[in-house]
Design an enzyme around this catalytic site. Structure first.
Site, PDB file in Angstrom:
ATOM      1  N   GLY A  22      23.695   1.917  32.768  1.00 59.87           N
ATOM      2  CA  GLY A  22      22.405   1.690  32.127  1.00 59.87           C
ATOM      3  C   GLY A  22      21.982   0.239  32.088  1.00 59.87           C
ATOM      4  O   GLY A  22      21.275  -0.180  31.172  1.00 59.87           O
ATOM      5  N   LYS A  53      18.576   0.797  35.252  1.00 58.55           N
ATOM      6  CA  LYS A  53      17.218   0.329  34.960  1.00 58.55           C
ATOM      7  C   LYS A  53      16.427   0.115  36.251  1.00 58.55           C
ATOM      8  O   LYS A  53      15.197   0.155  36.236  1.00 58.55           O
ATOM      9  CB  LYS A  53      17.282  -0.982  34.165  1.00 58.55           C
ATOM     10  CG  LYS A  53      17.981  -0.887  32.808  1.00 58.55           C
ATOM     11  CD  LYS A  53      17.173  -0.066  31.826  1.00 58.55           C
ATOM     12  CE  LYS A  53      17.621  -0.277  30.386  1.00 58.55           C
ATOM     13  NZ  LYS A  53      18.958   0.278  30.087  1.00 58.55           N
ATOM     14  N   ASP A 129      14.448   3.880  24.377  1.00 58.06           N
ATOM     15  CA  ASP A 129      14.595   2.439  24.177  1.00 58.06           C
ATOM     16  C   ASP A 129      13.624   1.687  25.071  1.00 58.06           C
ATOM     17  O   ASP A 129      13.002   2.266  25.961  1.00 58.06           O
ATOM     18  CB  ASP A 129      16.036   2.006  24.463  1.00 58.06           C
ATOM     19  CG  ASP A 129      16.509   2.416  25.855  1.00 58.06           C
ATOM     20  OD1 ASP A 129      16.130   3.506  26.307  1.00 58.06           O
ATOM     21  OD2 ASP A 129      17.263   1.646  26.476  1.00 58.06           O
ATOM     22  N   ASP A 130      13.493   0.392  24.843  1.00 53.27           N
ATOM     23  CA  ASP A 130      12.614  -0.487  25.626  1.00 53.27           C
ATOM     24  C   ASP A 130      11.146  -0.090  25.509  1.00 53.27           C
ATOM     25  O   ASP A 130      10.362  -0.293  26.449  1.00 53.27           O
ATOM     26  CB  ASP A 130      13.024  -0.513  27.108  1.00 53.27           C
ATOM     27  CG  ASP A 130      14.434  -1.042  27.315  1.00 53.27           C
ATOM     28  OD1 ASP A 130      14.922  -1.763  26.431  1.00 53.27           O
ATOM     29  OD2 ASP A 130      15.052  -0.735  28.349  1.00 53.27           O
ATOM     30  N   TYR A 165      18.030   1.828  18.094  1.00 47.25           N
ATOM     31  CA  TYR A 165      19.363   2.374  18.340  1.00 47.25           C
ATOM     32  C   TYR A 165      20.461   1.475  17.780  1.00 47.25           C
ATOM     33  O   TYR A 165      21.632   1.633  18.113  1.00 47.25           O
ATOM     34  CB  TYR A 165      19.559   2.569  19.842  1.00 47.25           C
ATOM     35  CG  TYR A 165      19.194   1.338  20.657  1.00 47.25           C
ATOM     36  CD1 TYR A 165      20.088   0.278  20.814  1.00 47.25           C
ATOM     37  CD2 TYR A 165      17.933   1.224  21.239  1.00 47.25           C
ATOM     38  CE1 TYR A 165      19.747  -0.849  21.534  1.00 47.25           C
ATOM     39  CE2 TYR A 165      17.578   0.091  21.960  1.00 47.25           C
ATOM     40  CZ  TYR A 165      18.484  -0.938  22.107  1.00 47.25           C
ATOM     41  OH  TYR A 165      18.128  -2.066  22.812  1.00 47.25           O
ATOM     42  N   TRP A 227      27.036   4.063  22.419  1.00 46.83           N
ATOM     43  CA  TRP A 227      26.606   3.383  23.652  1.00 46.83           C
ATOM     44  C   TRP A 227      27.089   1.954  23.476  1.00 46.83           C
ATOM     45  O   TRP A 227      26.470   1.153  22.795  1.00 46.83           O
ATOM     46  CB  TRP A 227      25.093   3.453  23.790  1.00 46.83           C
ATOM     47  CG  TRP A 227      24.516   2.758  24.992  1.00 46.83           C
ATOM     48  CD1 TRP A 227      24.761   1.486  25.414  1.00 46.83           C
ATOM     49  CD2 TRP A 227      23.552   3.302  25.921  1.00 46.83           C
ATOM     50  NE1 TRP A 227      24.033   1.189  26.541  1.00 46.83           N
ATOM     51  CE2 TRP A 227      23.280   2.287  26.874  1.00 46.83           C
ATOM     52  CE3 TRP A 227      22.899   4.530  26.025  1.00 46.83           C
ATOM     53  CZ2 TRP A 227      22.368   2.472  27.907  1.00 46.83           C
ATOM     54  CZ3 TRP A 227      22.000   4.711  27.064  1.00 46.83           C
ATOM     55  CH2 TRP A 227      21.743   3.695  27.994  1.00 46.83           C
ATOM     56  N   ASP A 228      28.223   1.653  24.067  1.00 44.26           N
ATOM     57  CA  ASP A 228      28.905   0.381  23.838  1.00 44.26           C
ATOM     58  C   ASP A 228      28.485  -0.608  24.918  1.00 44.26           C
ATOM     59  O   ASP A 228      28.793  -0.421  26.098  1.00 44.26           O
ATOM     60  CB  ASP A 228      30.414   0.623  23.876  1.00 44.26           C
ATOM     61  CG  ASP A 228      31.229  -0.531  23.311  1.00 44.26           C
ATOM     62  OD1 ASP A 228      30.716  -1.661  23.298  1.00 44.26           O
ATOM     63  OD2 ASP A 228      32.377  -0.286  22.897  1.00 44.26           O
ATOM     64  N   ASN A 229      27.788  -1.662  24.519  1.00 47.23           N
ATOM     65  CA  ASN A 229      27.308  -2.653  25.481  1.00 47.23           C
ATOM     66  C   ASN A 229      28.352  -3.734  25.754  1.00 47.23           C
ATOM     67  O   ASN A 229      28.117  -4.932  25.602  1.00 47.23           O
ATOM     68  CB  ASN A 229      25.991  -3.262  24.997  1.00 47.23           C
ATOM     69  CG  ASN A 229      24.803  -2.380  25.318  1.00 47.23           C
ATOM     70  OD1 ASN A 229      24.727  -1.812  26.405  1.00 47.23           O
ATOM     71  ND2 ASN A 229      23.888  -2.233  24.379  1.00 47.23           N
ATOM     72  N   ASP A 234      24.252  -7.879  32.108  1.00 46.07           N
ATOM     73  CA  ASP A 234      22.928  -8.027  32.711  1.00 46.07           C
ATOM     74  C   ASP A 234      22.105  -9.034  31.911  1.00 46.07           C
ATOM     75  O   ASP A 234      22.524  -9.517  30.862  1.00 46.07           O
ATOM     76  CB  ASP A 234      22.220  -6.670  32.812  1.00 46.07           C
ATOM     77  CG  ASP A 234      22.068  -5.973  31.463  1.00 46.07           C
ATOM     78  OD1 ASP A 234      22.597  -6.487  30.451  1.00 46.07           O
ATOM     79  OD2 ASP A 234      21.433  -4.910  31.413  1.00 46.07           O
TER      80      ASP A 234
END
Length: 367
Positions: A22, A53, A129-130, A165, A227-229, A234
């Site tokens: 993602g 994306k 999101d976004d 989120y 959802w672990d970033n 990026d």
């Protein structure tokens, strides 16, 4: 086998780990995706969510169908995942459909769902999101769309990423002030079978705690799907670093408060497998987990002993110093060092050193 080891092995079996592709920037190739799947499928990873994306047909141009060659590649990759015991899913961002969920939008969404059904996906994620979210009835509008989709998809699991989120106030600054009681309203209205993504106290959370996750579970009326970033890198700033160290700040006790744990990987597919393997090990070992040792074990497994030792010796440069602090002569020496290895992980390091993974602000704004 000790009681401690027996209990920790039960933890990894009860927590589904996953890869969420993602990130912004250059997406992985199909060969790279297969290699990641092959590496992680036997280590506790149970799902792969395709949501780069850079795929415009899942985001800005979501109303248009994927080109035939992409659809065929998605079908083949889904089969590849399932043959290795991993669920395959797709993440769709129906840009601001909740502002006007009219017949035109419904027809486009129905066509998209039909195409996904033909691909044979196991999981469908609706990603809100976004997008601007500062409207009072946001949760109500989004739930209407989610339930409409759930009634029409053949996917056996539906997930959703809320517009807000995370607790992180950066979301309110960028996308508008979140509606009062948004999470509570979402949890109240949403079908209990729908999974809800959550990134923690921050968009890129340094840690997750049982206390925090328990509170979010009450708000959502269900355990969140993490959802672990990490190790994602990026964006214009983060793409200047390689996130390689083993996972920390994810205690095994979190397993009581999550429905699963997905990680958003780095732009470098091979190198992403190193921290990914340490997360699985942390759940297996519980309180016995040591992130430094886990890193070395994972690095050797992914890269081989000699390349792993080289990477460990340069870890401070790659993860802490970054490209911006690297003098040109030092960079050239590192390039020469890693060019000597015939390994995809070494080639990713060389490409990073050459600036080939840099993500621009324009890419973030337009993808």
């Amino acid at each position: 086998m000790s009681n401690e080891n027996h209990e920790s092995l039960g933890s990894i079996e009860s927590i589904e780990l996953g890869i969420i592709e993602g990130f912004f920037g250059q997406p992985w190739s199909w060969e790279e995706r297969e290699r990641v799947c092959e590496t992680l499928a036997s280590q506790g990873y149970g799902f792969y969510l395709y949501a780069p994306k850079a795929d415009p047909f899942l985001r800005r141009r979501w109303m248009e169908p994927h080109p035939p060659e992409t659809s065929q590649a998605l079908t083949s990759f889904g089969q590849f995942c399932r043959a290795r015991g991993m669920r395959f899913g797709i993440g769709l961002s129906p840009f601001e459909a909740y502002r006007n969920f009219d017949q035109r939008v419904r027809d486009a969404l129905a066509a998209k769902l039909e195409a996904f059904d033909e691909l044979g996906i196991d999981d469908l994620a609706l990603l809100f999101d976004d997008m601007r979210g500062d409207i009072p009835e946001l949760a109500d509008r989004q739930v209407e769309i989610i339930h409409w989709v759930k009634a029409r998809t053949s996917a056996s699991r539906v997930m959703v990423c809320p517009s807000y989120y995370s607790d992180d106030p950066v979301l309110d600054r960028v996308f508008g002030q979140r509606p009062e009681g948004y999470l509570e309203r979402l949890g109240e209205l949403l079908d209990p079978a729908v999974e809800v993504f959550w990134t923690g106290e921050e968009v890129c959370s340094r840690e997750f705690s049982p206390g925090h996750l328990e509170r979010v579970s009450r708000q959502l009326r269900r355990k969140p799907l993490l959802w672990d970033n990490y190790p994602v890198n990026d964006g214009p700033r983060m793409s200047q670093f390689l996130h390689l160290r083993g996972f920390t700040g994810r205690p095994v006790a979190n397993g009581d408060w999550v429905s699963g744990h997905g990680i958003n990987p780095a732009l470098q597919p091979t190198l992403s497998c190193i921290p990914a393997l340490t997360l699985a090990q942390s759940y297996r070992q519980g309180t016995a987990y040591q992130y430094g040792g886990a890193f070395m074990q994972a690095a050797r497994k992914v890269l081989g002993a000699e390349l792993a030792e080289a990477l460990a010796s340069d870890l401070l440069i790659f993860q802490d110093g970054g490209l911006g602090r690297l003098a040109e002569d030092s960079k050239q020496k590192l390039i020469a060092r890693y060019k000597a290895f015939n390994h995809p992980g070494a080639r990713e390091i060389v490409r990073w050193l050459n600036g080939e993974y840099t993500v621009t602000g324009e890419e973030v704004q337009t993808q």
